[in-house]
Scaffold this motif. Structure first.
Motif, PDB file in Angstrom:
ATOM      1  N   ALA A 145       0.830  -1.203   0.000  1.00 22.72           N
ATOM      2  CA  ALA A 145       0.000   0.000   0.000  1.00 22.72           C
ATOM      3  C   ALA A 145       0.865   1.254   0.000  1.00 22.72           C
ATOM      4  N   GLN A 146       1.964   1.230   0.752  1.00 27.31           N
ATOM      5  CA  GLN A 146       2.876   2.373   0.797  1.00 27.31           C
ATOM      6  C   GLN A 146       3.485   2.637  -0.580  1.00 27.31           C
ATOM      7  N   LEU A 147       3.929   1.579  -1.257  1.00 23.17           N
ATOM      8  CA  LEU A 147       4.517   1.761  -2.577  1.00 23.17           C
ATOM      9  C   LEU A 147       3.494   2.273  -3.581  1.00 23.17           C
ATOM     10  N   ARG A 148       2.264   1.800  -3.475  1.00 22.26           N
ATOM     11  CA  ARG A 148       1.226   2.225  -4.411  1.00 22.26           C
ATOM     12  C   ARG A 148       0.820   3.676  -4.186  1.00 22.26           C
ATOM     13  N   ALA A 149       1.156   4.229  -3.030  1.00 20.77           N
ATOM     14  CA  ALA A 149       0.841   5.631  -2.744  1.00 20.77           C
ATOM     15  C   ALA A 149       2.040   6.549  -2.968  1.00 20.77           C
ATOM     16  N   THR A 150       3.124   6.013  -3.543  1.00 24.19           N
ATOM     17  CA  THR A 150       4.384   6.744  -3.663  1.00 24.19           C
ATOM     18  C   THR A 150       4.472   7.493  -4.990  1.00 24.19           C
ATOM     19  N   ARG A 151       5.022   8.707  -4.928  1.00 28.07           N
ATOM     20  CA  ARG A 151       5.320   9.499  -6.116  1.00 28.07           C
ATOM     21  C   ARG A 151       6.836   9.520  -6.306  1.00 28.07           C
ATOM     22  N   LEU A 152       7.277   8.900  -7.394  1.00 20.75           N
ATOM     23  CA  LEU A 152       8.699   8.769  -7.695  1.00 20.75           C
ATOM     24  C   LEU A 152       9.058   9.723  -8.826  1.00 20.75           C
ATOM     25  N   GLY A 153       9.866  10.717  -8.508  1.00 19.70           N
ATOM     26  CA  GLY A 153      10.254  11.707  -9.496  1.00 19.70           C
ATOM     27  C   GLY A 153      11.395  11.221 -10.374  1.00 19.70           C
ATOM     28  N   ARG A 154      11.170  11.222 -11.684  1.00 20.57           N
ATOM     29  CA  ARG A 154      12.238  10.925 -12.639  1.00 20.57           C
ATOM     30  C   ARG A 154      12.732  12.289 -13.138  1.00 20.57           C
ATOM     31  N   ILE A 155      13.809  12.757 -12.521  1.00 12.70           N
ATOM     32  CA  ILE A 155      14.280  14.126 -12.765  1.00 12.70           C
ATOM     33  C   ILE A 155      15.302  14.094 -13.895  1.00 12.70           C
ATOM     34  N   GLY A 156      14.837  14.474 -15.073  1.00 12.30           N
ATOM     35  CA  GLY A 156      15.644  14.309 -16.261  1.00 12.30           C
ATOM     36  C   GLY A 156      15.566  12.876 -16.749  1.00 12.30           C
ATOM     37  N   ALA A 157      15.964  12.642 -17.994  1.00 16.16           N
ATOM     38  CA  ALA A 157      15.946  11.287 -18.546  1.00 16.16           C
ATOM     39  C   ALA A 157      17.032  10.438 -17.885  1.00 16.16           C
ATOM     40  N   PRO A 158      16.873   9.102 -17.879  1.00 14.62           N
ATOM     41  CA  PRO A 158      17.947   8.252 -17.381  1.00 14.62           C
ATOM     42  C   PRO A 158      19.248   8.540 -18.123  1.00 14.62           C
ATOM     43  N   SER A 159      20.362   8.380 -17.438  1.00 13.53           N
ATOM     44  CA  SER A 159      21.656   8.599 -18.074  1.00 13.53           C
ATOM     45  C   SER A 159      21.801   7.707 -19.303  1.00 13.53           C
ATOM     46  N   ASP A 160      22.548   8.205 -20.283  1.00 13.07           N
ATOM     47  CA  ASP A 160      22.598   7.547 -21.578  1.00 13.07           C
ATOM     48  C   ASP A 160      23.106   6.116 -21.514  1.00 13.07           C
ATOM     49  N   TRP A 161      23.939   5.804 -20.520  1.00 10.05           N
ATOM     50  CA  TRP A 161      24.528   4.464 -20.439  1.00 10.05           C
ATOM     51  C   TRP A 161      23.606   3.447 -19.776  1.00 10.05           C
ATOM     52  N   LEU A 162      22.461   3.870 -19.268  1.00  6.66           N
ATOM     53  CA  LEU A 162      21.544   2.926 -18.617  1.00  6.66           C
ATOM     54  C   LEU A 162      20.625   2.295 -19.669  1.00  6.66           C
ATOM     55  N   VAL A 163      21.208   1.574 -20.588  1.00  5.17           N
ATOM     56  CA  VAL A 163      20.462   1.042 -21.724  1.00  5.17           C
ATOM     57  C   VAL A 163      19.505  -0.078 -21.329  1.00  5.17           C
ATOM     58  N   GLY A 164      19.722  -0.689 -20.168  1.00  4.43           N
ATOM     59  CA  GLY A 164      18.836  -1.753 -19.712  1.00  4.43           C
ATOM     60  C   GLY A 164      18.006  -1.367 -18.511  1.00  4.43           C
ATOM     61  N   SER A 165      17.981  -0.079 -18.173  1.00  6.28           N
ATOM     62  CA  SER A 165      17.307   0.360 -16.939  1.00  6.28           C
ATOM     63  C   SER A 165      16.398   1.556 -17.219  1.00  6.28           C
ATOM     64  N   MET A 166      15.533   1.408 -18.249  1.00  7.77           N
ATOM     65  CA  MET A 166      14.676   2.519 -18.658  1.00  7.77           C
ATOM     66  C   MET A 166      13.220   2.072 -18.802  1.00  7.77           C
ATOM     67  N   PRO A 167      12.590   1.542 -17.748  1.00 10.49           N
ATOM     68  CA  PRO A 167      11.201   1.085 -17.860  1.00 10.49           C
ATOM     69  C   PRO A 167      10.242   2.252 -18.015  1.00 10.49           C
ATOM     70  N   ASP A 168       9.116   2.004 -18.700  1.00  8.18           N
ATOM     71  CA  ASP A 168       8.137   3.078 -18.818  1.00  8.18           C
ATOM     72  C   ASP A 168       7.288   3.149 -17.551  1.00  8.18           C
ATOM     73  N   ALA A 169       6.580   4.272 -17.424  1.00  7.93           N
ATOM     74  CA  ALA A 169       5.837   4.547 -16.189  1.00  7.93           C
ATOM     75  C   ALA A 169       4.747   3.513 -15.936  1.00  7.93           C
ATOM     76  N   ALA A 170       4.079   3.058 -17.001  1.00  8.01           N
ATOM     77  CA  ALA A 170       2.998   2.084 -16.828  1.00  8.01           C
ATOM     78  C   ALA A 170       3.522   0.772 -16.267  1.00  8.01           C
ATOM     79  N   ARG A 171       4.697   0.375 -16.720  1.00  6.19           N
ATOM     80  CA  ARG A 171       5.285  -0.875 -16.235  1.00  6.19           C
ATOM     81  C   ARG A 171       5.656  -0.760 -14.759  1.00  6.19           C
ATOM     82  N   VAL A 172       6.189   0.380 -14.358  1.00  8.18           N
ATOM     83  CA  VAL A 172       6.540   0.608 -12.960  1.00  8.18           C
ATOM     84  C   VAL A 172       5.298   0.504 -12.079  1.00  8.18           C
ATOM     85  N   ALA A 173       4.227   1.181 -12.494  1.00  8.79           N
ATOM     86  CA  ALA A 173       3.003   1.178 -11.691  1.00  8.79           C
ATOM     87  C   ALA A 173       2.384  -0.208 -11.621  1.00  8.79           C
TER      88      ALA A 173
END
Length: 402
Positions: free
Chosen positions: A123-151
């Motif tokens: 319940a705590q995680l489902r109530a959390t607002r996670l700010g993605r401040i700027g795009a992921p760094s360019d080298w994180l080619v395997g760590s860029m999930p979309d918002a729908a997948r996270v939720a």
């Protein structure tokens, strides 16, 4: 509070049903399991299968509800066989669930207390607002999930914040807040090596500015594309992220959302801050590895020195000394964010290599380090004090849909 819906067949005595529900409620209360018995499905977290013949009642109560199904059974009135039939049907539909048998032993009650904690974390995680401040760094080619997948997989809402908001906040930072932050970090440091006064002042302004952005966007957590600060302002966010972590705001580096999710989850389970770091070297023969990063929450360290940022030699990084002892290392990732690496371990030593990020620790895992080479979830991993592997695995199996 655990909300429970009792279900009973009309064939059974109403007085006997009331007696059973009351007795089980008293047993939960005696063990400190805070709960409330419901009279209609509503937001029931668990179904109490009071009698047999309740299989269809249970399925009807679960219609339209999401999340794991908890079936509470007891050793009388055909409760357990009914619960088994219901869970069999749910598994056929691909829905996670568990039967918790509340009998004369303590195992079922202990398991229920743990699961109640898992539901509170969910319940705590489902109530959390996670700010993605700027795009992921360019080298994180395997760590860029979309918002729908996270939720869908973990619950938090992704809030995209332009990096320009941080730039503006740094320019407009409250000078008193920045000065207080600088004094706090300098006053507690065992030494200040590379950074000069101007470096410390600017790093503190970044800290005050980032805290203002967190307030403005009502964030519970954030991950920052911090290397743009290095290129544009000749400073880093290491001090700022450390400060946020010790204020209870999960703060990750480089826009790595899966790492920030792991930090959020481990903080919710363990109750304390975490250290996000990169594996630097590992030895499968001894299950040991070295981890390093240039920021660490001060609540995790015995002492710390203020250094420059490793790669750039700019700004203010933190070289912390963590206490030896039990730790847990974890990372979520993989397809649809449903993969998990986690292992209990022991922190063996701190390092001081000039070829690695400033805070360096050696850890021996109880499990194998080979998956980090064979099936990595990403580069950053998350370390917390204490042994939490069993709890994390139980939560993952119950609350993260396959």
């Amino acid at each position: 509070m655990l909300t429970i819906l009792p279900l009973a067949s009309a064939f059974h005595s109403a007085a006997q049903v009331r007696e059973t529900v009351a007795a089980l409620g008293a047993a939960l209360e005696a063990r400190g399991i805070v709960h409330r018995m419901l009279t209609s499905p509503g937001e029931a977290a668990a179904l109490l299968i009071v009698t047999g013949g309740t299989e269809h009642l249970a399925l009807e109560a679960l219609e339209g509800q999401e999340g794991p199904v908890l079936l509470l059974a007891h050793p009388r009135q055909n409760s357990l066989p009914a619960a088994m039939e219901v869970l069999c049907r749910l598994r056929q539909e691909g829905r996670p669930g568990r039967i918790l048998l509340l009998n004369d032993g303590e195992e079922g009650y202990a398991a229920l207390a743990r699961v109640a904690d898992h539901l509170a974390v969910r319940a705590q995680l489902r109530a959390t607002r996670l700010g993605r401040i700027g795009a992921p760094s360019d080298w994180l080619v395997g760590s860029m999930p979309d918002a729908a997948r996270v939720a869908e997989a973990w619950g938090p809402q992704i809030v995209d914040v332009p990096l320009e908001a941080v730039r503006e906040a740094i320019r407009d930072a409250d000078p008193e807040e920045a000065e207080a932050l600088r004094r706090d970090f300098c006053g507690g440091a065992s030494g200040i090596l590379e950074p000069g006064a101007a470096d410390l002042d600017l790093a503190a302004r970044v800290g005050a500015g980032l805290r203002a952005v967190v307030r403005a966007y009502d964030l519970d957590a954030c991950s920052v594309r911090c290397f743009d600060l290095v290129k544009e302002l000749a400073t880093t966010g290491c001090l700022a992220l450390s400060a946020l972590l010790d204020q209870g705001i999960v703060a990750g580096c480089e826009g790595d959302v899966p790492a920030a999710l792991t930090m959020l989850w481990m903080q919710a389970v363990s109750g304390g801050a975490s250290f996000m770091a990169n594996p630097q070297d590992l030895d499968p023969a001894t299950s040991t590895l070295w981890l390093a990063h240039c920021t660490v929450p001060r609540s995790l360290v015995r002492s710390y020195a203020l250094r420059s940022h490793f790669e750039s030699g700019l700004g203010v990084g933190i070289q912390g000394t963590l206490p030896e002892g039990p730790v847990t290392l974890a990372r979520i990732g993989g397809p649809a964010l449903r993969g998990l690496f986690v292992s209990d371990g022991e922190l063996l030593a701190n390092g001081d290599s000039p070829q690695r990020c400033r805070t360096q620790v050696q850890v021996r895992l109880q499990g194998s380090v080979a998956p980090l080479l064979e099936n990595p979830m990403g580069n950053h991993h998350v370390l917390v004090p204490g042994h939490w592997e069993a709890r994390l695995r139980e939560y993952h199996s119950l609350c993260v849909p396959a």
